[in-house]
Design an enzyme around this catalytic site. Structure first.
Site, PDB file in Angstrom:
ATOM      1  N   TYR A 194    -121.529  33.080   3.221  1.00  0.00           N
ATOM      2  CA  TYR A 194    -120.170  33.233   2.693  1.00  0.00           C
ATOM      3  C   TYR A 194    -119.197  32.593   3.665  1.00  0.00           C
ATOM      4  O   TYR A 194    -119.268  32.832   4.872  1.00  0.00           O
ATOM      5  CB  TYR A 194    -119.829  34.720   2.510  1.00  0.00           C
ATOM      6  CG  TYR A 194    -118.422  34.959   2.020  1.00  0.00           C
ATOM      7  CD1 TYR A 194    -118.048  34.579   0.739  1.00  0.00           C
ATOM      8  CD2 TYR A 194    -117.463  35.539   2.843  1.00  0.00           C
ATOM      9  CE1 TYR A 194    -116.743  34.778   0.280  1.00  0.00           C
ATOM     10  CE2 TYR A 194    -116.161  35.751   2.401  1.00  0.00           C
ATOM     11  CZ  TYR A 194    -115.817  35.373   1.119  1.00  0.00           C
ATOM     12  OH  TYR A 194    -114.525  35.571   0.683  1.00  0.00           O
ATOM     13  N   ASP A 225    -119.988  28.705  11.125  1.00  0.00           N
ATOM     14  CA  ASP A 225    -119.035  29.711  10.695  1.00  0.00           C
ATOM     15  C   ASP A 225    -119.355  30.997  11.457  1.00  0.00           C
ATOM     16  O   ASP A 225    -120.278  31.733  11.107  1.00  0.00           O
ATOM     17  CB  ASP A 225    -119.125  29.925   9.185  1.00  0.00           C
ATOM     18  CG  ASP A 225    -118.086  30.925   8.683  1.00  0.00           C
ATOM     19  OD1 ASP A 225    -117.431  31.566   9.533  1.00  0.00           O
ATOM     20  OD2 ASP A 225    -117.930  31.053   7.457  1.00  0.00           O
ATOM     21  N   LYS A 265    -112.092  37.921  12.096  1.00  0.00           N
ATOM     22  CA  LYS A 265    -112.520  39.291  12.402  1.00  0.00           C
ATOM     23  C   LYS A 265    -112.265  39.742  13.851  1.00  0.00           C
ATOM     24  O   LYS A 265    -111.126  40.010  14.197  1.00  0.00           O
ATOM     25  CB  LYS A 265    -113.961  39.460  11.942  1.00  0.00           C
ATOM     26  CG  LYS A 265    -114.008  39.310  10.409  1.00  0.00           C
ATOM     27  CD  LYS A 265    -115.349  39.364   9.764  1.00  0.00           C
ATOM     28  CE  LYS A 265    -115.172  39.274   8.246  1.00  0.00           C
ATOM     29  NZ  LYS A 265    -116.076  38.398   7.560  1.00  0.00           N
TER      30      LYS A 265
HETATM   31  C1  LIG Z   1    -115.549  37.389   6.447  1.00  0.00           C
HETATM   32  C2  LIG Z   1    -116.051  36.012   6.493  1.00  0.00           C
HETATM   33  C3  LIG Z   1    -115.261  34.923   6.080  1.00  0.00           C
HETATM   34  C4  LIG Z   1    -113.926  35.092   5.419  1.00  0.00           C
HETATM   35  O1  LIG Z   1    -112.977  35.666   6.243  1.00  0.00           O
HETATM   36  P1  LIG Z   1    -111.657  36.302   5.590  1.00  0.00           P
HETATM   37  O2  LIG Z   1    -110.828  36.678   6.764  1.00  0.00           O
HETATM   38  O3  LIG Z   1    -112.134  37.457   4.769  1.00  0.00           O
HETATM   39  O4  LIG Z   1    -111.042  35.250   4.745  1.00  0.00           O
HETATM   40  C5  LIG Z   1    -115.761  33.651   6.265  1.00  0.00           C
HETATM   41  N1  LIG Z   1    -116.961  33.442   6.808  1.00  0.00           N
HETATM   42  C6  LIG Z   1    -117.748  34.464   7.209  1.00  0.00           C
HETATM   43  C7  LIG Z   1    -119.076  34.168   7.823  1.00  0.00           C
HETATM   44  C8  LIG Z   1    -117.324  35.771   7.051  1.00  0.00           C
HETATM   45  O5  LIG Z   1    -118.134  36.782   7.407  1.00  0.00           O
END
Ligand SMILES: *Cc1c(COP(=O)(O)O)cnc(C)c1O
Length: 436
Positions: free
Chosen positions: A143, A238, A266
Site C-alpha cells: 500500500y 516506501d 507515521k
Molecule cells: C500508511 C501508509 C501509507 C499512506 O500514508 P498516509 O499518511 O495514510 O497517507 C503509504 N505507504 C505505506 C507503506 C503506509 O503504511
C-alpha cells in the site's frame, strides 16, 4: 458495554460516510461497532463507555512512544502557544530533517509533506522527472497511499474491504503502473527484460505491512536494487510504516539494501500528520525551488508536527529500539506458542503479523488464503478481553515503547484464552506446518 460507542457511531454515520474518516477504522471486515476513543495514555485506549483497551493499532504505527507521551504533549503545547501555522520558514523544519538524515544515511536531503500518500505521490513524480520515464512498478498487496496511479491491487483498506479501489480512477492514471507479485524476483527481472527502457522506478514496501506482515525473501530487495541500477531506474523504498520503527534507520538499514529515494510518514511526525520523501542531494535538488520538479504544501513542515516529531525522535535512542525489539520478539514467540501450527506469526522490529490458518505468507495470494472469518472472531474475543487489535487480518499489529512486560503478558494471556474459546468450535482451515 459499548452503548455510548454505538450511539456515537450512529451519530457519526449521519454526517460522515460510514461514520469514519478513513475506511480502515470501520469494523466492516470484522463486524460490530467501532469503539469511539475519548482518551489514550501509554499503551491503553479509553472508549466512550469507559472501557480500557490495550492498544495494538498504535495510530497505525505513529504512536511509537505510546499515547499522550509527556514529552510530546509538552512540546506540542509549548509550540501551540506560540503559533500553530506560520506558512513561512521556521527553524524546527531543519531540526527534524537533520534527525532523519542522521538516522537514515541514504537520505541526504528530504522534503516534508503532510501524509504518506503525498510523500509517495511526490517521490514518484521526482523519480519520473529524474529518469525521464513514466512506468512505475509496484507490488500486489503493498500500500502506497491513495494516489490514483498507485491504488491498483493495493493492500490495507482495499484488500480488507475487497474492493477494487479503482472506481473514479481514470484508465490513463494506471496505464503507467505495472503491478507484480511481491517477493517474486523472477517476475521483476522479466518486467525489466520487456520494459527496461521505460521503467522510472520500482516502488516497494521493503518489509510489507499492509497485507499483514510479510518479510522480503532473501534476495528480493537485492534483485530490485541490482535491476534498477542496471536499467537506469530508481529504487524507491516506501518506509512510511517501517521508517524509524523496525529500527533506527528503518528497513533499508536492517536489510542492508540502499534505495535511491525513501518515503516516510507515521513515526516521523510523532503522532501528528506528516509525510516526507528523501534521498541523495543530487536527486532532491531537482525539487522546486532548487530544481524544476514542482511540489508544494500549505501545511508542510507545520510547526506543531515538527515539535512532536523532534520530541519523539529524541526519545528513540539505541536502547529504545532494543526494548521495542525485545518486547515484540517476546510477543511473537508467545503468539507462536498460542497458535502452534494454526497461524503464521511474524515480526520485524516493533511490528507483529498474525495470519491465521496458513503456514506461511510471502505475497498477496498467501495473505488472502488466511482465514479472515476466523480472524474476525479472534478479534472480538480479544476485544472482550480488553485488547484492541487492528480490525482486519490484513494489518500489522503495532508495539510501542509503552508496551512493557505486563502488556505483552496481557496480550498473550488474552490470546491464549481467545484461541481456546475458538478451539471449542474449531472451524479453521488446517495449516500445514507453520514455517514463517
Ligand atoms: C500508511 C501508509 C501509507 C499512506 O500514508 P498516509 O499518511 O495514510 O497517507 C503509504 N505507504 C505505506 C507503506 C503506509 O503504511
Amino acid at each position: 458495554m459499548i452503548e455510548r460507542s454505538q450511539q456515537l457511531h450512529d451519530r457519526a454515520r449521519r454526517s460522515m460516510p460510514g461514520g469514519v474518516s478513513s475506511p480502515v477504522r470501520a469494523f466492516d471486515a470484522v463486524g460490530g461497532t467501532p469503539r469511539h476513543i475519548v482518551s489514550a495514555r501509554g499503551a491503553y485506549l479509553t472508549d466512550a463507555d469507559g472501557n480500557r483497551l490495550l492498544d495494538f493499532v498504535g495510530g497505525w504505527g505513529a504512536a511509537i512512544l505510546g499515547h499522550g507521551h509527556h514529552a510530546v504533549a509538552l512540546a506540542v503545547r509549548e509550540q501551540a502557544r506560540i503559533g500553530t501555522a506560520y506558512g513561512v520558514c521556521t527553524p524546527r523544519e531543519a531540526e527534524l530533517a537533520e534527525r532523519a538524515r542522521e538516522r537514515v544515511p541514504a537520505v541526504e536531503m528530504l522534503r516534508f509533506v503532510n501524509s504518506g500518500t503525498e510523500a509517495v505521490m511526490s517521490g514518484v513524480r521526482l523519480a519520473r522527472a529524474a529518469t525521464g520515464r513514466d512506468v512505475v512498478i509496484k507490488f500486489e498487496g503493498n500500500y502506497h497511499g491513495h494516489a490514483d496511479g498507485l491504488l491498483g491491487s493495493a493492500g490495507s483498506g482495499p484488500l480488507t474491504l475487497g474492493v477494487s479501489a479503482l472506481h473514479g480512477v481514470p484508465e490513463s492514471a494506471t496505464r503507467s503502473t505495472l503491478v507484480l507479485p511481491y517477493n517474486n524476483a523472477d517476475a521483476l527481472a522479466e518486467a525489466f527484460e520487456r520494459y527496461g527502457e521505460q521503467i522510472a522506478a520500482v516502488l516497494v514496501e521493503p518489509i510489507a505491512g499492509n497485507m499483514g506482515l510479510v518479510l522480503p525473501r532473501a534476495g528480493f530487495l537485492e534483485s530490485a536494487r541490482a535491476l534498477t541500477r542496471r536499467h537506469g531506474a530508481l529504487l524507491v523504498f516506501d518506509e512510511v510504516m517501517t521508517g524509524f520503527r523496525v529500527e533506527r534507520g528503518g528497513a533499508q538499514v536492517r536489510r542492508g539494501v540502499t534505495p535511491d529515494l525513501t518515503t516516510f510518514g507515521k513515526v516521523l511526525g510523532g503522532g501528528l500528520p506528516i509525510g516526507a520523501y528523501g534521498g541523495r542531494r543530487g536527486l532532491m535538488e531537482q525539487i522546486a525551488p532548487a530544481g524544476d520538479v514542482y511540489q508544494v504544501g500549505t501545511a508542510s513542515g507545520n510547526p506543531l508536527t515538527m515539535a512532536a516529531g523532534i520530541a519523539t525522535h529524541d526519545r528513540l535512542d539505541a536502547r529504545a529500539y532494543e526494548r521495542l525489539e525485545r518486547h515484540a520478539a517476546r510477543a511473537a514467540e508467545g503468539l507462536r506458542r498460542v497458535f502452534g501450527e494454526s497461524a503464521c506469526v511474524s515480526h520485524a522490529g516493533a511490528r507483529l503479523g498474525v495470519a491465521v490458518g496458513v503456514a506461511s505468507v510471502r505475497d498477496r495470494a498467501g495473505a488472502r488464503a488466511a482465514d479472515h472469518a476466523l480472524y474476525a472472531r479472534f478479534f472480538h474475543e480479544m476485544l472482550e478481553r480488553g485488547v484492541h487489535l487492528p480490525p482486519s487480518g490484513y494489518e500489522a499489529w503495532f508495539v510501542s515503547l509503552a508496551h512493557e512486560r505486563a502488556e505483552i503478558d496481557h496480550l498473550l494471556s488474552a490470546a491464549e484464552e481467545s484461541w481456546s474459546a475458538l478451539s471449542a468450535s474449531r472451524v479453521w482451515k488446517e495449516a500445514r506446518g507453520a514455517s514463517c
